[in-house]
Design a protein around this motif. Sequence first.
Motif, PDB file in Angstrom:
ATOM      1  N   GLY A   1     -33.428   4.831 -15.499  1.00  0.00           N
ATOM      2  CA  GLY A   1     -33.237   5.264 -14.116  1.00  0.00           C
ATOM      3  C   GLY A   1     -34.476   5.974 -13.618  1.00  0.00           C
ATOM      4  O   GLY A   1     -35.588   5.617 -13.996  1.00  0.00           O
TER       5      GLY A   1
ATOM      6  N   GLY B   1     -29.301   6.083 -14.473  1.00  0.00           N
ATOM      7  CA  GLY B   1     -29.630   6.910 -13.305  1.00  0.00           C
ATOM      8  C   GLY B   1     -30.757   7.885 -13.541  1.00  0.00           C
ATOM      9  O   GLY B   1     -31.389   8.350 -12.599  1.00  0.00           O
TER      10      GLY B   1
ATOM     11  N   ARG C   1     -26.680  10.672 -11.348  1.00  0.00           N
ATOM     12  CA  ARG C   1     -27.380  10.297 -10.127  1.00  0.00           C
ATOM     13  C   ARG C   1     -26.461   9.526  -9.187  1.00  0.00           C
ATOM     14  O   ARG C   1     -26.454   9.744  -7.996  1.00  0.00           O
ATOM     15  CB  ARG C   1     -28.603   9.439 -10.459  1.00  0.00           C
ATOM     16  CG  ARG C   1     -29.437   9.060  -9.241  1.00  0.00           C
ATOM     17  CD  ARG C   1     -30.624   8.179  -9.627  1.00  0.00           C
ATOM     18  NE  ARG C   1     -31.363   7.734  -8.475  1.00  0.00           N
ATOM     19  CZ  ARG C   1     -32.360   8.401  -7.904  1.00  0.00           C
ATOM     20  NH1 ARG C   1     -32.718   9.575  -8.388  1.00  0.00           N
ATOM     21  NH2 ARG C   1     -32.991   7.920  -6.852  1.00  0.00           N
ATOM     22  N   TYR C   2     -25.689   8.603  -9.782  1.00  0.00           N
ATOM     23  CA  TYR C   2     -24.783   7.786  -8.991  1.00  0.00           C
ATOM     24  C   TYR C   2     -23.457   8.521  -8.821  1.00  0.00           C
ATOM     25  O   TYR C   2     -23.041   9.275  -9.699  1.00  0.00           O
ATOM     26  CB  TYR C   2     -24.533   6.450  -9.689  1.00  0.00           C
ATOM     27  CG  TYR C   2     -25.790   5.691 -10.035  1.00  0.00           C
ATOM     28  CD1 TYR C   2     -26.655   5.254  -9.039  1.00  0.00           C
ATOM     29  CD2 TYR C   2     -26.105   5.419 -11.356  1.00  0.00           C
ATOM     30  CE1 TYR C   2     -27.810   4.553  -9.365  1.00  0.00           C
ATOM     31  CE2 TYR C   2     -27.254   4.717 -11.689  1.00  0.00           C
ATOM     32  CZ  TYR C   2     -28.099   4.289 -10.696  1.00  0.00           C
ATOM     33  OH  TYR C   2     -29.231   3.594 -11.017  1.00  0.00           O
TER      34      TYR C   2
ATOM     35  N   THR D   1     -28.421  -0.021 -13.768  1.00  0.00           N
ATOM     36  CA  THR D   1     -28.976   0.848 -12.737  1.00  0.00           C
ATOM     37  C   THR D   1     -28.942   0.057 -11.425  1.00  0.00           C
ATOM     38  O   THR D   1     -27.925   0.069 -10.741  1.00  0.00           O
ATOM     39  CB  THR D   1     -30.403   1.340 -13.076  1.00  0.00           C
ATOM     40  OG1 THR D   1     -31.248   0.236 -13.359  1.00  0.00           O
ATOM     41  CG2 THR D   1     -30.384   2.284 -14.273  1.00  0.00           C
TER      42      THR D   1
ATOM     43  N   ASP E   1     -21.416   5.877 -15.309  1.00  0.00           N
ATOM     44  CA  ASP E   1     -22.859   5.984 -15.570  1.00  0.00           C
ATOM     45  C   ASP E   1     -23.164   6.440 -16.988  1.00  0.00           C
ATOM     46  O   ASP E   1     -24.310   6.739 -17.317  1.00  0.00           O
ATOM     47  CB  ASP E   1     -23.524   6.918 -14.552  1.00  0.00           C
ATOM     48  CG  ASP E   1     -22.989   8.341 -14.631  1.00  0.00           C
ATOM     49  OD1 ASP E   1     -22.020   8.570 -15.396  1.00  0.00           O
ATOM     50  OD2 ASP E   1     -23.544   9.217 -13.943  1.00  0.00           O
TER      51      ASP E   1
END
Lengths: 409, 409
Positions: B123, B85, B33-34, B159, B39
């Motif tokens: 996340g 995430g 996600r990041y 997160t 992560d």
Amino acid sequence: MAGPIPTSPLALPLPKLPPLAGVRLATGEAGIRYKGRTDVLLADFAEGTTVAGVFTKNLCPGAPVSYCREAIKGGLARGLVVNAGNANVFNGLLGVRAVETTAAAAAATLGTTPEQIFLASTGVIGEPLPAHKIVAVLDTLKANLAADRFAEAAQAIMTTDTFPKASTRTARLGGVEVRVTGIAKGSGMIAPDMATMLSFIFTDAAIPAPALQAMLSKGVDTTFNCITIDSDTSTSDTVLLFATGQAGNAPTEDPGELGEFRRALHEVMHELALMVVRDGEGAQKLVQITVDGAVSNASARKIAMAIANSPLVKTAIAGEDANWGRIVMAVGKAGEPADRDKLGVAVGGTWMAQAGGIVPGYDETPVVAHMKGQEINIEVDIGLGQGRATVWTCDLTHGYIDINGSYRS
Amino acid sequence: MAGPIPTSPLALPLPKLPPLAGVRLATGEAGIRYKGRTDVLLADFAEGTTVAGVFTKNLCPGAPVSYCREAIKGGLARGLVVNAGNANVFNGLLGVRAVETTAAAAAATLGTTPEQIFLASTGVIGEPLPAHKIVAVLDTLKANLAADRFAEAAQAIMTTDTFPKASTRTARLGGVEVRVTGIAKGSGMIAPDMATMLSFIFTDAAIPAPALQAMLSKGVDTTFNCITIDSDTSTSDTVLLFATGQAGNAPTEDPGELGEFRRALHEVMHELALMVVRDGEGAQKLVQITVDGAVSNASARKIAMAIANSPLVKTAIAGEDANWGRIVMAVGKAGEPADRDKLGVAVGGTWMAQAGGIVPGYDETPVVAHMKGQEINIEVDIGLGQGRATVWTCDLTHGYIDINGSYRS
């Protein structure tokens, strides 16, 4: 907080409130805390008025609550005294003396015994209530008693409410028309007060106290006990129901005969309860949460309340975010039977999640539009049984922090 | 919300985190996600490492929690994979497949069986976890495994935390020095995430899994289970404790022998739990609440939690208002035995209310000064028994509304 609290965007206007046979009201300025506004209400009831009441379950109740719990045992009421600005809570023996003084003086004024006087106070706590200020205005109040003062009464009992709250209905009972009128206050706040909810409901029907109490207790379960602003239970919550018996119906306890009255009473309580939510601190949205398919009604209510009290759900609603993930979390934390793989969540009538997962390719457009509105509707299907409950809350906004996080002054 | 969340004013710097025999760590960028930050965390444990765990009581737990509940039964661990995430919660069968895929691949990478691989994810929820992105980086992670990467590990599992969290202690056990090092994450948030708390604790001591589990479960009771940010129980909460047995002590389950280790473990858990509160969403103040004189420890804990979760108490603290009235209200709503006429409340060591009323003429000066500080200390004396509990929370500020009321984007 700087400046007055603005009127809630969810406020409703007062309905037309006709007189009610057997009830006379007067309001006055005792100057207990507020200046330049009414802060005390005296109600006078016809002889033989029956009464029912429900009170806070908070284990540190105010002195007026403890007093009313005793008085209610007699089942009869001739008078009611309500003040705003001082809750008479956590005052020890001084609190007990203040209710005794007020009750004795009101009884003398109205020509009855203290056991038939009911009392309620909300406002600041931990400060002795200057009962002499109430006693000093009783004679003037008595002289001003009139039947058409419900709107003034709703105004006088407000603390930091941003609008007065009242509701009225009629019903047929024993061949005559009877009326039910209620007023309520809650839940504004000035530090160091607590949110408190008071409601007084009046009817000209003739109904014995036990039947009145049964209807009130049952009605509270699905109205006042199904609303939450912030999960904090007040020390002063009080709902009193007075029946003057002046409408001319034959007194009855028959549940069948009382059906229409019970519905009217329920509508008044429902409307008043929702008005309290509409005046929830910082509220921008009124939220209805229905949980279906739980293993019992009690279980459904517990789950619905877990959702309604979740700060994460409430802040998401404030942000107009249909965050079903937080709703799922709240279902799971309620501790009631639930199976994530059977769970469904709908917002504004659109099912976003079903059978434990997001509904594939669901159209978010109507949900986004619904979330921008003032009245938000959340449905949760637990998928396990027939239990059902509906509760109401408001969103959690910066306004709540402003109102409750202000420096004490 | 516009812009990044600023670092908590209550943040603490990372302590020095020496290597721990039997634990090797590597972090990488799986891009779940990041972007532009690590992560994913891979931990490799020496053969024979024992493991204990406690998991969320939320009835809608994430797939990794369900997976770990099964794996923990074996009592042995060779590997741990954590991603940030995506929480892999409420994904139905896709969620189960994602944990199976990740566990199988990590087992192959580390040369063990999936039953000895542990998994945790936090996340966004309700979005399928792209397990293939984790699988794709496992070989690189394996090549990078090293003993001195605890700080990197604490960073990779964040997160919306605003600072990494770690704690370490040493203890004598069976004649040798052993070390306990833990990392934790929580409780930042980006809609539509939920606050989630993860903690991983490592020791080089040799302790059989049942004794490890007993110490972890008992320790959690007075540390992680005594903190609250907002009363919302995450679907992903996980605490895992790994004992590699590389320190050279003879394995022991003897409670007496384990005393010093248990204290060190408790200190690490206590420190980590408080770091989570220090990173509470919008937190400006760390609040310690001790309830004494309750009828039992459990009763004291319930009362303390009612205070800690009260939005009215928390907003008052944000406003630096020592509002003991709201504390009394929270005691009363907890539903535990309490008598308002025996209650005492102290803030910063000054008793403001005692025996059911305000202390006459008490000096507010030290209380006002205390409320302006970053660490707030509340004591409540119930006056009924010997029950005692301490819990920790943070204040409720505009920052909480900002973080959680933002539009989903």
